[in-house]
Write an enzyme that holds these catalytic residues in place. Structure first.
Site, PDB file in Angstrom:
ATOM      1  N   THR A 102      17.185  23.801 103.663  1.00 21.77           N
ATOM      2  CA  THR A 102      16.070  23.114 103.012  1.00 21.77           C
ATOM      3  C   THR A 102      16.535  22.263 101.833  1.00 21.77           C
ATOM      4  OG1 THR A 102      15.678  25.146 101.759  1.00 21.77           O
ATOM      5  CG2 THR A 102      14.282  24.742 103.685  1.00 21.77           C
ATOM      6  N   ARG A 115      24.671  27.433  89.844  1.00 19.77           N
ATOM      7  CA  ARG A 115      25.703  27.716  88.839  1.00 19.77           C
ATOM      8  C   ARG A 115      25.864  29.226  88.651  1.00 19.77           C
ATOM      9  NH1 ARG A 115      25.646  28.388  83.121  1.00 19.77           N
ATOM     10  NH2 ARG A 115      23.410  27.999  83.082  1.00 19.77           N
ATOM     11  N   PHE A 168      18.096  19.157 104.790  1.00 20.72           N
ATOM     12  CA  PHE A 168      16.705  18.785 105.056  1.00 20.72           C
ATOM     13  C   PHE A 168      16.499  17.293 104.800  1.00 20.72           C
ATOM     14  CE2 PHE A 168      12.324  18.247 103.506  1.00 20.72           C
ATOM     15  CZ  PHE A 168      11.605  18.753 104.579  1.00 20.72           C
ATOM     16  N   SER A 169      17.031  16.802 103.681  1.00 23.59           N
ATOM     17  CA  SER A 169      16.884  15.381 103.350  1.00 23.59           C
ATOM     18  C   SER A 169      17.583  14.486 104.362  1.00 23.59           C
ATOM     19  CB  SER A 169      17.468  15.116 101.952  1.00 23.59           C
ATOM     20  OG  SER A 169      16.797  15.872 100.974  1.00 23.59           O
ATOM     21  N   ASN A 209      24.920  26.363  99.558  1.00 24.80           N
ATOM     22  CA  ASN A 209      24.039  25.448 100.283  1.00 24.80           C
ATOM     23  C   ASN A 209      24.784  24.611 101.307  1.00 24.80           C
ATOM     24  OD1 ASN A 209      21.612  26.184  99.177  1.00 24.80           O
ATOM     25  ND2 ASN A 209      21.481  24.470  97.756  1.00 24.80           N
ATOM     26  N   ASP A 236      16.913  25.180  90.842  1.00 28.38           N
ATOM     27  CA  ASP A 236      17.889  25.620  91.833  1.00 28.38           C
ATOM     28  C   ASP A 236      19.313  25.278  91.424  1.00 28.38           C
ATOM     29  OD1 ASP A 236      16.201  26.901  93.624  1.00 28.38           O
ATOM     30  OD2 ASP A 236      15.639  25.038  94.604  1.00 28.38           O
ATOM     31  N   GLY A 237      19.485  24.177  90.679  1.00 33.84           N
ATOM     32  CA  GLY A 237      20.824  23.835  90.204  1.00 33.84           C
ATOM     33  C   GLY A 237      21.385  24.905  89.288  1.00 33.84           C
ATOM     34  N   TYR A 254      20.102  19.547 100.963  1.00 34.57           N
ATOM     35  CA  TYR A 254      20.603  18.254 101.411  1.00 34.57           C
ATOM     36  C   TYR A 254      20.433  18.087 102.919  1.00 34.57           C
ATOM     37  CZ  TYR A 254      23.737  14.173 100.971  1.00 34.57           C
ATOM     38  OH  TYR A 254      24.273  12.920 100.953  1.00 34.57           O
ATOM     39  N   ASP A 311      27.341   7.303 106.439  1.00 34.84           N
ATOM     40  CA  ASP A 311      27.336   7.496 104.991  1.00 34.84           C
ATOM     41  C   ASP A 311      27.928   8.839 104.605  1.00 34.84           C
ATOM     42  OD1 ASP A 311      26.170   5.053 104.672  1.00 34.84           O
ATOM     43  OD2 ASP A 311      24.175   5.803 104.168  1.00 34.84           O
TER      44      ASP A 311
END
Length: 342
Positions: free
Chosen positions: A194, A84, A198-199, A153, A79-80, A196, A183
């Site tokens: 789905t 790009r 999501f995390s 995203n 996905d990275g 960051y 944070d």
């Protein structure tokens, strides 16, 4: 079956050439596209890494117009790598077809072992594309605009120092909402829900829903819940001026900007969407089940539908069944943004 006319058609091929597997798959795609009569375009540095022995391969610099004149961009990696590629295709509106070499690969539509199926779909134009909402982000210092960027995203404001909490005030549509010691804060799209988001404990939002998301990260506050707002809303995060904590803005985990005390970011719907290619039409629910390997055993809906079709009256006793994740939701049909940042 008639042979499609490929005259004048060209495809931009992008790959994570730092990985041997990606180089091998990229060579397969380039050679097969060339064999079917489609012109192949590569980034100059990637062309050197691939070292192809093909006549007529075009090479371009990695600039926002790299995909100009291409009917689509085939992206080989995680996905990275697809994020790009979005940077190189957004301005031209070129659809992006992701070939997954990562782990979950939510942005990818095909798997690396399906090369010939994917090539055939490209050659015969058996694919569709859909627009995904993006974010436009503005950074202010002392009320002066100092930077702009965008994200597919998310745009995340994070603390710059691990040992020091970030003090922020957030607002929606020009009105203050709450102050958090945290944070960070994630502002996301449905595609990024789905990733960051999501995390950080935010909601999963179906891609067809037009909305913006704001999710605090480890906030010390009574009111610190994920929020979903209208796509016309403007989100803002301000780093408190009288605080020792500084922040940093990350756009899709790829572009960063320092946020000293007093800095402010504003997030709104992007002026230009990103177009993603679809080879499969599986419902997003099935894609979630397949990508996250969710447990759905015991679901009786499929058996009930089969029994109803067989009996004609829907009164038969279902026998149980579980075909979620197998109705077009196999490998490579992820629909939402990935959490793999380059």
């Amino acid at each position: 079956m008639t042979t499609p006319d490929t005259t004048g058609r060209r495809v931009l091929v992008l790959a994570h050439t730092g990985r041997e597997e990606a180089r091998d798959v990229a060579r397969q795609f380039c050679e097969s596209l060339h064999r079917h009569g489609l012109a192949v375009r590569l980034l100059k540095d990637e062309a050197a890494d691939l070292d192809l022995d093909l006549a007529g391969v075009e090479t371009v610099e990695p600039l926002p117009d790299a995909a100009e004149g291409c009917e689509l961009a085939v992206v080989i990696g995680g996905d990275g790598t697809i994020l790009r590629a979005a940077e190189l295709t957004r301005e031209t509106g070129t659809p992006v077809l992701g070939v997954n070499l990562g782990h979950v690969g939510f942005l990818a539509e095909a798997e690396h072992d399906d090369v010939e199926f994917t090539i055939d779909a490209i050659v015969r134009r058996r694919y569709t594309s859909e627009e995904r909402l993006t974010l436009d982000v503005a950074v202010y210092r002392d009320k002066e605009l100092v930077a702009t960027t965008w994200a597919l995203n998310e745009a995340s404001v994070e603390k710059a120092a691990r040992q020091r909490m970030l003090e922020v005030v957030v607002e929606v549509d020009g009105r203050p909402l709450s102050r958090w010691g945290c944070d960070g804060v994630v502002c996301a799209t449905p595609t990024g829900s789905t990733a960051y988001n999501f995390s950080a404990g935010g909601p999963i939002v179906w891609p067809a829903v037009e909305a913006l998301l704001m999710v605090p990260i480890s906030a010390h506050a009574l009111f610190a819940r994920p929020m979903v707002v209208a796509p016309t809303s403007v989100l803002a995060v301000e780093v408190l001026a009288r605080t020792e904590g500084a922040g940093v803005l990350w756009a899709d985990g790829r572009r960063s900007f320092d946020l000293p005390p007093g800095a402010r970011i504003e997030v709104r719907r992007g002026r230009s969407p990103v177009r993603l290619v679809r080879l499969h039409q599986a419902p997003f629910t099935d894609r979630l089940v397949a990508k996250f390997d969710l447990p759905v055993s015991g679901w009786r809906g499929a058996a009930e539908r089969r029994r109803s079709r067989g009996n004609g009256n829907g009164n038969g006793e279902p026998t149980g069944g579980n075909d979620v994740g197998n109705n077009g939701a196999g490998s490579g049909t992820g629909d939402a943004g990935g959490g793999e940042h380059a």
